[in-house]
Design a protein around this motif. Structure first.
Motif, short mmCIF file in Angstrom:
data_model
loop_
_atom_site.label_atom_id
_atom_site.label_comp_id
_atom_site.label_asym_id
_atom_site.label_seq_id
_atom_site.Cartn_x
_atom_site.Cartn_y
_atom_site.Cartn_z
N LEU A 86 3.31 70.62 24.44
CA LEU A 86 2.69 70.09 23.22
C LEU A 86 3.39 70.75 22.03
CD1 LEU A 86 0.43 68.60 21.66
CD2 LEU A 86 -0.98 70.64 22.01
N ILE A 87 3.99 69.94 21.16
CA ILE A 87 4.72 70.45 20.01
C ILE A 87 4.01 69.99 18.74
CG2 ILE A 87 6.93 70.50 18.81
CD1 ILE A 87 7.08 71.65 21.62
N THR A 88 3.76 70.91 17.83
CA THR A 88 3.15 70.57 16.54
C THR A 88 3.73 71.48 15.47
OG1 THR A 88 1.05 70.24 15.40
CG2 THR A 88 1.18 72.14 16.83
N ASP A 101 -6.00 69.63 19.87
CA ASP A 101 -5.28 68.85 20.87
C ASP A 101 -5.53 69.37 22.28
OD1 ASP A 101 -4.29 67.30 18.85
OD2 ASP A 101 -2.26 68.12 18.91
N MET A 102 -5.54 70.68 22.43
CA MET A 102 -5.79 71.25 23.76
C MET A 102 -7.20 70.92 24.24
SD MET A 102 -3.03 72.49 24.84
CE MET A 102 -3.62 73.35 26.27
N TYR A 103 -8.16 70.90 23.33
CA TYR A 103 -9.52 70.53 23.68
C TYR A 103 -9.56 69.09 24.18
CZ TYR A 103 -14.48 69.56 23.37
OH TYR A 103 -15.77 69.17 23.66
N LYS A 104 -8.85 68.19 23.47
CA LYS A 104 -8.81 66.78 23.88
C LYS A 104 -8.15 66.62 25.25
CE LYS A 104 -8.55 65.02 19.18
NZ LYS A 104 -7.69 64.38 18.18
N ILE A 105 -7.09 67.37 25.50
CA ILE A 105 -6.37 67.29 26.77
C ILE A 105 -7.26 67.79 27.91
CG2 ILE A 105 -4.46 68.27 28.10
CD1 ILE A 105 -2.84 68.17 25.45
N ASN A 106 -8.03 68.83 27.66
CA ASN A 106 -8.85 69.44 28.72
C ASN A 106 -10.17 68.73 28.96
OD1 ASN A 106 -7.17 71.55 29.57
ND2 ASN A 106 -7.67 72.69 27.72
N GLU A 107 -10.52 67.73 28.14
CA GLU A 107 -11.78 67.01 28.35
C GLU A 107 -11.75 66.22 29.63
OE1 GLU A 107 -12.36 64.70 24.75
OE2 GLU A 107 -13.90 66.11 24.17
N VAL A 137 -2.48 59.18 31.46
CA VAL A 137 -3.69 59.29 30.64
C VAL A 137 -3.41 60.10 29.37
CG1 VAL A 137 -6.04 60.21 30.59
CG2 VAL A 137 -5.22 59.00 32.61
N LEU A 138 -2.57 61.10 29.47
CA LEU A 138 -2.25 61.93 28.30
C LEU A 138 -1.61 61.10 27.19
CD1 LEU A 138 -0.81 65.19 29.90
CD2 LEU A 138 -3.08 64.82 28.95
N GLY A 139 -0.85 60.10 27.54
CA GLY A 139 -0.18 59.26 26.54
C GLY A 139 -1.14 58.45 25.69
N ASN A 140 -2.37 58.27 26.15
CA ASN A 140 -3.35 57.48 25.41
C ASN A 140 -4.18 58.31 24.43
OD1 ASN A 140 -2.57 55.22 26.86
ND2 ASN A 140 -4.06 55.58 28.45
N LEU A 141 -4.02 59.61 24.44
CA LEU A 141 -4.81 60.48 23.57
C LEU A 141 -4.29 60.46 22.14
CD1 LEU A 141 -5.19 63.62 25.87
CD2 LEU A 141 -6.90 61.86 25.42
N LYS A 142 -5.19 60.54 21.18
CA LYS A 142 -4.82 60.64 19.76
C LYS A 142 -4.69 62.12 19.42
CE LYS A 142 -5.52 56.21 18.94
NZ LYS A 142 -4.52 55.36 19.45
N LEU A 143 -3.45 62.61 19.39
CA LEU A 143 -3.19 64.03 19.17
C LEU A 143 -2.49 64.24 17.83
CD1 LEU A 143 -1.83 64.91 22.71
CD2 LEU A 143 -4.15 65.22 21.87
#
Length: 66
Positions: A43-45, A60-66, A24-30
């Motif tokens: 997570l590298i940025t 990005d962390m907010y999107k991952i934790n949703e 599921v993480l691979g589908n997120l727009k980060l």
């Protein structure tokens, strides 16, 4: 010690649940990129502006934790 949530270590179900979670993480727009190895995900940025980089990580962390 009593465990109220989670999956106990050594249970056959754990690898399946982990694969579902990571897929599921691979589908997120980060803003950053996710790198995974075994059961560790990073997570590298980067950005020239420190504040912008911090905002990207927080977003990005907010999107991952949703």
């Amino acid at each position: 010690m009593e465990i109220d949530i989670g999956v106990q270590q050594g249970i056959v179900l754990y690898p399946i649940l982990y694969i579902i979670y990571v897929a599921v993480l691979g589908n997120l727009k980060l803003h950053g990129k996710l790198f995974s190895y075994v059961d560790v995900t990073a997570l590298i940025t980067s950005d020239i502006n420190w504040e912008k980089s911090t905002q990207n990580v927080e977003s990005d962390m907010y999107k991952i934790n949703e």
